[in-house]
Scaffold this active site. Structure first.
Site, short mmCIF file in Angstrom:
data_model
loop_
_atom_site.label_atom_id
_atom_site.label_comp_id
_atom_site.label_asym_id
_atom_site.label_seq_id
_atom_site.Cartn_x
_atom_site.Cartn_y
_atom_site.Cartn_z
N CYS A 142 -8.82 -7.61 -10.98
CA CYS A 142 -8.53 -8.74 -10.09
C CYS A 142 -7.42 -8.47 -9.09
O CYS A 142 -7.55 -8.80 -7.91
CB CYS A 142 -8.22 -10.00 -10.91
SG CYS A 142 -6.70 -9.94 -11.86
N HIS A 193 -4.58 -14.18 -13.59
CA HIS A 193 -5.65 -13.81 -12.68
C HIS A 193 -5.09 -13.87 -11.26
O HIS A 193 -4.25 -14.72 -10.95
CB HIS A 193 -6.85 -14.74 -12.82
CG HIS A 193 -7.97 -14.43 -11.89
ND1 HIS A 193 -8.50 -13.16 -11.76
CD2 HIS A 193 -8.64 -15.21 -10.99
CE1 HIS A 193 -9.47 -13.19 -10.86
NE2 HIS A 193 -9.57 -14.41 -10.38
N ASP A 244 -11.40 -15.61 -3.61
CA ASP A 244 -11.30 -14.76 -4.79
C ASP A 244 -12.40 -13.70 -4.74
O ASP A 244 -13.56 -13.99 -5.02
CB ASP A 244 -11.43 -15.60 -6.06
CG ASP A 244 -11.14 -14.80 -7.32
OD1 ASP A 244 -10.98 -13.56 -7.22
OD2 ASP A 244 -11.07 -15.41 -8.41
#
Length: 732
Positions: free
Chosen positions: A277, A336, A359
């Site tokens: 991530c 995250h 994202d």
């Protein structure tokens, strides 16, 4: 007969224009302009100069394979007496006998990308056309006429021009900054970023439509978000959460985006291996800043991955304390990382512009493609999850409720509903240096407040309403979770199904489903480092005036970054007796020899205690996530940082009581190194400290950051950074 006007030479005035357009740090050898601003060109004529009232000139700008005025990819405009603020236009800036300066104005909604510039001498019987050159057009956060306008100078400096930053990792009580080299001002990175648009699925499916929409930052950001991962297209990064990184690079080894983007470009757009991530988000930040869209990297601690889209996540624990995988793959990541990008949202009602969540980590499909966002941060805070794009998924990441189940061989009991843990200490780098900026209040109201519960209930209710979003919420890949050394046990509250939430008018009290009279809490004797024993204290408190006897089952297991449980390495069971209102403390020591062999490279372990009161069989549960720290790389600058050779010292340590091999030091820094340095290091003895010296030649003045990452076969992610102000050498 009068001699016609002929263009002999053209000069795009790259140095002058790029300074004006805040692109001189990218290049002064080619024109890089921004929307809603003018640039100046010089035309040199052959036999005579431009005669006002006699000569007529027009200009054409074109971008794309099939330029067309109707789509905004082509514009033809005459030399006029004044510029037009909403369209391409040109005026005379100055006129000499054999040359002239022309100022060309770019509208604030122009398509970005590579352009050609032509001038037409409109003389009879036929006009003459000259190609003056090529330029690149970017978004302009300095202009109120551009949808990415950011009013604050310091914010533009940070979110557009700053080439380095910090990405926060760890957990909510052990927040660890990791340095990153964005490198968006490296000249070749601009071409890589524009190549991303041309390799996108949108371009391949309908190039004409795609080019026409490149004036919209909402559209461009969504395309880039999909292109950072390679799941549907020729994207930049391949994700890998398996722990096996053969034929690639472990995600924790990367220091910056430049090497990744260059490798993708050089290898004919084959995906670079591997990312997780923070790598996906950091690379996207580089691309967005390069294109002129303000961007920052954001970390959410205790981030929920809600796979079935009901705003609840479920955890399953057996009666020995071991965490099990759930059928729907719900998980809570210890952290995250995603992006926020700044833009107007003309596709939404007024008030939802500003920071938008994007994202690029491939978790779910949105309109059939692995991307997420842009989702308005303001909409997330207010629970307006029926707005484009992917708002329900983003809302769950920061505000889902967590339901814990305790399973035995014959049944499974819904034990806890935790309304507080998800979405804590949402963090990004501050404007004023290397401090952490907590932006949790931008995403949600204070946990436990009536307003926060009201927003949650409103969001759950809207799930059953027809959505205005065009997204497809078939969630596919797992998310990411990590832990930290000082995470206390989570606050726990009574369980409820999604249907039960519909009828709630008040926040649920924070208590377990049962009426347990024993409170459990884990504490660490100290924050542990890899290679050391873990000292753990379990504090058990009898909240009742009667004596209690409790059966305890304890478990330790390694965890993957995305929250998946791995191998159990330790378990223990015992009975404890507590007198009325008595507090008991149990000390456990877990040596490295016990946990080291099963440790994932993220250095994350989880300790769980499950208890049961003998008298009434009430259940007890406490969870402790621990990230084992690694020693940082120490960087010392031993000479004055100028545009000449600079001596630097790097100090790193093997923290283990065993030999480590495959050692390597990676050094990177925009403006300091043309390319990253990859230095092999001899195998290191147990507990050995090593120093090496490297000569670095800075090639850009200003604020820079030197970054280093030491790794071995036993551990990775030993990072360090040093901020450096590079002075201009008077000889240059």
């Amino acid at each position: 007969m009068a001699q016609g006007l002929e263009v002999a030479l053209s000069d795009l005035q790259c140095y002058r224009n790029n300074l004006k357009h805040y692109t001189a740090d990218i290049s002064t050898q080619r024109l890089i302009a921004r929307r809603a601003e003018s640039f100046t060109i010089k035309l040199q004529f052959k036999s005579r100069g431009y005669l006002e009232g006699t000569d007529r000139l027009a200009f054409t700008v074109e971008t794309g394979l099939w330029p067309e005025e109707a789509s905004g990819t082509k514009a033809t405009f005459h030399l006029a007496s004044s510029t037009q603020p909403k369209s391409w236009s040109a005026v005379v800036e100055s006129n000499d006998p054999n040359s002239m300066l022309v100022s060309i104005f770019i509208p604030g909604n122009a398509v970005i990308g590579h352009y050609s510039l032509k001038v037409h001498v409109l003389a009879k019987p036929s006009p003459t056309t000259y190609l003056l050159g090529h330029f690149v057009l970017l978004f302009n956060p300095w202009s109120p006429e551009d949808d990415v306008y950011l009013a604050d100078d310091k914010e533009r400096d940070e979110y557009v021009l700053n080439e380095y930053g910090l990405i926060y990792q760890g957990n909510e009580n052990w927040i660890h900054p990791s340095p990153w080299n964005f490198g968006q001002l490296e000249e070749d990175i601009l071409d890589v970023c524009l190549k991303l648009l041309d390799k996108s699925l949108n371009f391949r499916q309908d190039a004409f439509k795609d080019m026409a929409r490149r004036n919209d930052p909402v559209y461009v950001s969504r395309v880039i978000c999909a292109m950072i991962n390679c799941n549907d297209d020729a994207g930049v990064l391949e994700g890998n959460w398996s722990g096996n990184y053969a034929n690639g690079v472990s995600p924790s080894v990367w220091n910056g985006s430049v090497t990744i983007l260059r490798d993708w470009y050089a290898k004919e757009c084959q995906p670079v291996r591997y990312g997780q991530c923070w790598v996906f988000a950091a690379v996207m930040c580089t691309v967005m800043r390069c294109l002129g869209i303000p961007s920052r990297v954001v970390t959410n601690f205790n981030s929920a991955h809600d796979t079935n889209g009901n705003l609840f996540v479920e955890e399953l624990i057996d009666n020995t304390g071991k965490k099990l995988r759930t059928k729907n793959s719900d998980s809570i990541w210890n952290f995250h990382v995603w992006n926020e990008c700044w833009m107007e949202r003309r596709d939404l009602s007024p008030g939802y512009g500003g920071w938008q969540v994007l994202d690029p980590t491939p978790q779910e499909k949105s309109s059939g493609v692995y991307c997420c966002g842009p989702a308005s941060v303001k909409a997330i805070k207010e629970g307006n999850i029926d707005l484009n794009y992917d708002a329900p998924f983003v809302f769950a990441m920061v505000n889902a409720d967590c339901i814990s189940w305790i399973a035995s061989s014959w049944k499974k009991e819904k034990y806890l509903r935790d309304t507080h843990s998800v979405g804590t200490f949402i963090s990004t780098k501050s404007l004023d240096g290397d401090e952490r900026n907590d932006i949790t209040d931008k995403y949600k109201y204070r946990e436990g407040s009536q307003q926060e519960r009201k927003v949650f209930e409103q969001a759950v209710a809207r799930l059953k309403q027809p959505r205005r979003s065009t997204t497809d919420h078939s969630l596919q890949l797992s998310s990411e979770r990590n832990g930290g050394a000082n995470l206390e046990s989570r606050s726990l509250s009574s369980a409820a199904s999604p249907e039960e939430i519909q009828d709630q008018n008040k926040p649920q009290p924070n208590r377990p489903l049962s009426d347990a009279q024993i409170a459990l809490k884990f504490k660490l004797t100290k924050s542990p480092q890899i290679g050391e024993s873990i000292g753990l204290v379990l504090v058990a408190t009898n909240l009742n005036f009667d004596s209690k006897k409790v059966k305890l089952s304890l478990s330790g297991q390694s965890m993957q970054h995305e929250g998946r449980p791995l191998q159990q390495f330790w378990k223990h069971s015992m009975y404890i007796a507590l007198g009325p209102s008595e507090e008991g403390k149990l000390l456990f020591t877990i040596p490295y020899s016990t946990y080291g062999k099963v440790l994932d490279e993220n250095n994350l372990i989880q300790i769980i205690a499950v208890g049961e009161e003998n008298q009434n069989w009430n259940k007890l549960l406490v969870v402790k996530d621990i990230t084992l720290a690694v020693p940082p790389v120490i960087i010392n600058v031993l000479s004055r940082p100028v545009h000449q050779q600079m001596r630097t010292e790097f100090i790193f340590v093997n923290p283990l009581s065993e030999r480590v091999e495959n050692c390597e030091l990676l050094i990177e820094g925009s403006g300091l190194l043309k390319r990253f340095m990859q230095i092999p290091i001899d195998p290191m003895k147990p507990r050995e400290t090593k120093k090496i010296w490297v000569d670095i030649c800075p090639f850009k003045a200003g604020n820079k950051q030197l970054q280093a990452n030491f790794s071995s076969n036993k551990f990775k992610d030993c990072k360090g950074y040093r901020n450096i102000v590079v002075a201009s050498d008077h000889r240059h």
